[in-house]
Design an enzyme around this catalytic site. Structure first.
Site, PDB file in Angstrom:
ATOM      1  N   SER A 454      42.660  40.070  36.179  1.00 26.66           N
ATOM      2  CA  SER A 454      42.604  38.993  37.163  1.00 26.66           C
ATOM      3  C   SER A 454      42.523  37.673  36.417  1.00 26.66           C
ATOM      4  O   SER A 454      42.110  37.627  35.248  1.00 26.66           O
ATOM      5  CB  SER A 454      41.375  39.164  38.062  1.00 26.66           C
ATOM      6  OG  SER A 454      41.165  38.013  38.852  1.00 26.66           O
ATOM      7  N   TYR A 467      32.276  40.599  39.202  1.00 26.58           N
ATOM      8  CA  TYR A 467      33.722  40.805  39.280  1.00 26.58           C
ATOM      9  C   TYR A 467      34.416  40.225  38.042  1.00 26.58           C
ATOM     10  O   TYR A 467      35.240  40.887  37.404  1.00 26.58           O
ATOM     11  CB  TYR A 467      34.268  40.148  40.551  1.00 26.58           C
ATOM     12  CG  TYR A 467      35.756  40.311  40.744  1.00 26.58           C
ATOM     13  CD1 TYR A 467      36.280  41.494  41.239  1.00 26.58           C
ATOM     14  CD2 TYR A 467      36.639  39.278  40.424  1.00 26.58           C
ATOM     15  CE1 TYR A 467      37.648  41.653  41.422  1.00 26.58           C
ATOM     16  CE2 TYR A 467      38.005  39.421  40.603  1.00 26.58           C
ATOM     17  CZ  TYR A 467      38.501  40.615  41.102  1.00 26.58           C
ATOM     18  OH  TYR A 467      39.853  40.762  41.268  1.00 26.58           O
TER      19      TYR A 467
END
Length: 584
Positions: A454, A467
């Protein structure tokens, strides 16, 4: 693997006996597999085993090889005319009332081109699949055309193929090839295949190799010079042909098949990134293509070929995608299917994985399967890896995509929250890389691993500590694996999307708030990502492009590329951005 369960018979022709093996139901269409040099019929064992469930599979040792007898004298006993006599004797014995589907590799393909272009076999061959072996007649015309009109490009092609054909010159020398094969070369050949071609060991080659190779030198001596000098002018195929070209073939240039359409009106072309001995190194892929081609011909249809952008690169390859029930994973599975890949759609959502597999078949995948697993479960992933290898083959491209979202400050994030995010986002990737990557490495034929990270991997955020940490770990893991596996021909890419419109926003957890507030934030995030409108299909395109180009780190979306730039050249500005409150 030996030809276990095969039924054997002896077929007499021209003073010799051919050893013929049969597998499968004789009532089904017959597929005849013809081996090359210096092999015996056992080179096909892996492919034959996979085809036997659908077809009547026939293999035979070419004269002078394996358990077939050799002509006396050897000189003049291996001409294409006599090899055609052998083929007709075999098919008359195993399929007297029905044409057969012919498959040849190396010299098995060279002689099969003769079978499929001479008048006396017309009506006996339903289709022909050729790999790593050209027609000597077509080759002769290819050479003559470049000699008559020698442009620099054509001269380069001639010189390139001439260099690849070094072994042909050696095989024309008297006595020396026989002495080499019956001596040191015959003993060392299995090791050479394992080291250079990455061919698995086991029961191949058979113990008859030194004698087979010595006899087989006459295949070259009896045919090559005469046919290249005086190629037939009527060498037109009277059956549909499927040409499979391994792009890493050390002996044959893919340019050798330029203009083949002139000789083959019904031609289907396929390529794959592999070396010469594909019956041993790519049996699953070959079996899939042969099944598809034979089934199409039997049904009176033209064989379907993928029309996707990267069909030449991924056609027939086995691709496994985790998190394939939705979002980026589903779009990636579809993109590989459009490129003609065989797809394994993996997700903990059983129905969603099944829908993805079904749709993948409809849009171009020759085969697609659904598997249900939680990627965070190491034991379940081990079972999956064993099942995939046994049922579908070794994965060529692995896409570790499954992931979950978690938003909330560090002190609001519990140990259990951290454990769950790391189990899926990091350990799920670790399990995939360890299990499927190991299979790729042991096969020795290369491959590619894609890990979905990501932009959060290099963009810190006060609201995404868990995350972002999980994705940063995936990015670093990918970089480390890329360095470790580069020498084995296995590429590793980390894909770093920014704000992409998927359902991760509506399923992400928000810590430190009650259930009602969490639902409100999920809806808000989903709305914002929807307004951004960046579709997962664009990420899927980037994934395929990353594999083709072997890219290391691939930011996807403008904001991901901007953050990547800032992380390298303006880290202080990036730290300031980290204090903002993102939508997820």
């Amino acid at each position: 693997m030996t030809l276990e369960g095969a039924r054997e018979r002896r077929v007499r022709t021209g003073g010799i006996e051919l050893c013929v093996a049969e597998l499968g139901d004789p009532a089904q269409p017959t597929v005849v597999l013809v081996h090359g040099y210096p092999d015996s019929k056992e080179v096909w064992s892996e492919v034959a085993d996979r085809l036997a469930g659908r077809f009547h599979v026939v293999l035979y040792d070419v004269r002078g090889h394996g358990r077939s007898t050799a002509p006396k004298p050897l000189r003049g006993g291996f001409t294409l005319e006599k090899l055609t006599d052998d083929f007709l004797a075999v098919v008359d014995a195993v399929s007297p009332g029905r044409p057969v589907h012919l498959v040849g590799h190396d010299w098995g393909s060279v002689q099969s081109w003769e079978f499929v272009t001479v008048k006396r076999t017309e009506g006996r061959i339903a289709s022909f699949t050729s790999m790593s072996g050209p027609s000597l007649d077509h080759f002769g015309h290819w050479i003559a055309q470049r000699v008559r009109r020698p442009t620099p490009h054509r001269v380069g092609q001639l010189l390139g193929q001439g260099a690849r054909s070094w072994y042909v010159y050696l095989l024309h020398t008297p006595v020396l090839p026989e002495l080499a094969w019956r001596g040191p070369l015959g003993r060392r050949w299995p090791g050479i295949l394992r080291r250079v071609e990455k061919v698995p060991g086991g029961d191949y080659p058979t113990r008859s190799l030194p004698r087979d190779a010595a006899h087989g030198a006459w295949l070259y001596r009896d045919n090559v010079r005469s046919r290249l000098r005086r190629p037939r002018t009527d060498a037109y195929a009277h059956a549909p042909v499927q040409l499979i070209t391994p792009l890493g073939d050390a002996f044959l240039s893919e340019r050798l098949y330029d203009g083949l359409e002139r000789w083959v009106p019904r031609l289907t072309r396929r390529t794959l990134p592999a070396k010469h001995w594909i019956p041993r190194t790519r049996p699953d892929q070959l079996a899939s293509w042969i099944m598809e081609f034979v089934t199409a011909v039997e049904g009176g249809r033209t064989a379907r070929t993928a029309a996707g952008r990267y069909a030449d690169r991924f056609g027939g390859q086995l691709v496994l995608v985790t998190g394939a029930a939705s979002g980026i994973g589903r779009a990636t599975a579809y993109a590989f299917a459009e490129a003609g890949a065989r797809v394994v759609a993996v997700d903990r959502d059983e129905d969603g994985a099944a829908r993805t597999a079904e749709r993948a078949r409809l849009i171009g995948a020759p085969e697609a399967w659904a598997e249900t697993v939680d990627v965070s479960d190491g034991e379940a992933m081990e079972r999956l890896a064993k099942k995939v290898a046994a049922a579908y083959g070794v994965v060529d491209v692995l896409v570790n995509n499954a992931g979950i979202g978690l938003s909330g400050s560090f002190f609001d994030t519990t140990t259990e929250d951290w454990r769950r995010v790391l189990d899926v986002n990091l350990w799920g990737v670790l399990h995939g890389c360890r299990l499927f990557g190991k299979q790729m490495a042991e096969r020795g034929q290369g491959g590619h691993i894609v890990n979905t990270a990501s932009a959060a991997a290099y963009q810190p955020s006060k609201s995404l500590p868990a995350y972002s940490t999980s994705k940063a770990a995936v990015l670093m893991l990918s970089e480390c694996l890329r360095a470790e596996l580069a020498g084995q021909g296995i590429g590793v890419s980390a894909i770093c999307p920014g704000f992409v419109h998927t359902n991760i926003t509506s399923t992400a957890r928000f810590t430190g708030v009650d259930a009602e507030e969490e639902k409100r934030r999920q809806k808000r995030a989903a709305r914002l990502y929807g307004l951004r409108g960046y579709p997962p299909e664009k990420v899927a395109d980037a994934i395929l492009r990353a594999v083709v180009r072997n890219q290391a780190v691939v930011p996807v979306t403008p904001e991901a590329r901007g953050m990547r730039f800032m992380s390298r050249f303006a880290p202080r500005a990036l730290r300031a951005v980290a204090r903002w409150q993102p939508p997820l």
